[in-house]
Write a protein that holds these residues in place. Sequence first.
Motif, PDB file in Angstrom:
ATOM      1  N   ALA A  98       6.938   4.360  -8.524  1.00 32.83           N
ATOM      2  CA  ALA A  98       6.292   3.560  -7.493  1.00 32.83           C
ATOM      3  C   ALA A  98       5.278   4.170  -6.686  1.00 32.83           C
ATOM      4  N   GLU A  99       5.633   5.470  -6.285  1.00 32.28           N
ATOM      5  CA  GLU A  99       4.528   5.919  -5.434  1.00 32.28           C
ATOM      6  C   GLU A  99       3.103   5.946  -6.129  1.00 32.28           C
TER       7      GLU A  99
ATOM      8  N   GLN B 269       1.972   3.824  -8.162  1.00 32.02           N
ATOM      9  CA  GLN B 269       1.319   2.459  -8.330  1.00 32.02           C
ATOM     10  C   GLN B 269       1.265   2.074  -6.720  1.00 32.02           C
ATOM     11  N   MET B 270       1.568   2.980  -5.876  1.00 34.57           N
ATOM     12  CA  MET B 270       1.353   2.569  -4.546  1.00 34.57           C
ATOM     13  C   MET B 270       2.171   1.323  -4.236  1.00 34.57           C
ATOM     14  N   CYS B 271       3.569   1.106  -4.508  1.00 33.59           N
ATOM     15  CA  CYS B 271       4.419  -0.044  -4.257  1.00 33.59           C
ATOM     16  C   CYS B 271       5.707   0.739  -3.871  1.00 33.59           C
ATOM     17  N   SER B 272       6.626  -0.311  -3.629  1.00 40.11           N
ATOM     18  CA  SER B 272       7.937   0.171  -3.164  1.00 40.11           C
ATOM     19  C   SER B 272       8.884   0.267  -4.591  1.00 40.11           C
ATOM     20  N   ARG B 273      10.008   0.968  -4.469  1.00 44.01           N
ATOM     21  CA  ARG B 273      11.054   0.733  -5.458  1.00 44.01           C
ATOM     22  C   ARG B 273      11.494  -0.723  -6.132  1.00 44.01           C
TER      23      ARG B 273
ATOM     24  N   GLU C  48       9.533  -3.263  -5.572  1.00 41.97           N
ATOM     25  CA  GLU C  48       8.346  -4.106  -6.103  1.00 41.97           C
ATOM     26  C   GLU C  48       8.319  -3.683  -7.594  1.00 41.97           C
ATOM     27  N   LEU C  49       8.486  -2.286  -7.693  1.00 47.36           N
ATOM     28  CA  LEU C  49       8.262  -1.592  -9.035  1.00 47.36           C
ATOM     29  C   LEU C  49       9.374  -2.485 -10.200  1.00 47.36           C
TER      30      LEU C  49
END
Length: 83
Positions: A20-21, A23-27, A29-30
């Motif tokens: 997630a990190e 992809q620069m998103c939250s868990r 969102e992932l």
Amino acid sequence: MDLLIRDIAPVLVKQLDEQAEKQMCSRQELLKGLLTTWCADGIQSKQIERLERQLEANTLHLKRSATELEVLTKLFREVMQND
């Protein structure tokens, strides 16, 4: 709608967080994206299977039509030669 998943191994949670990190998103969102993609792939697979079955049926129909056309062509030529 909310979804709760229990008893996930900490090492897997860590891997999810790392991904997630990246992809620069939250868990959340992932996981939502992964589940959405997984479900969409299942739907596409069913559509592909249906289209492949239809293609097989169409191919069989065309082969039968070609055979019948060959017979009719042969008969037509015989009739033309007899005139």
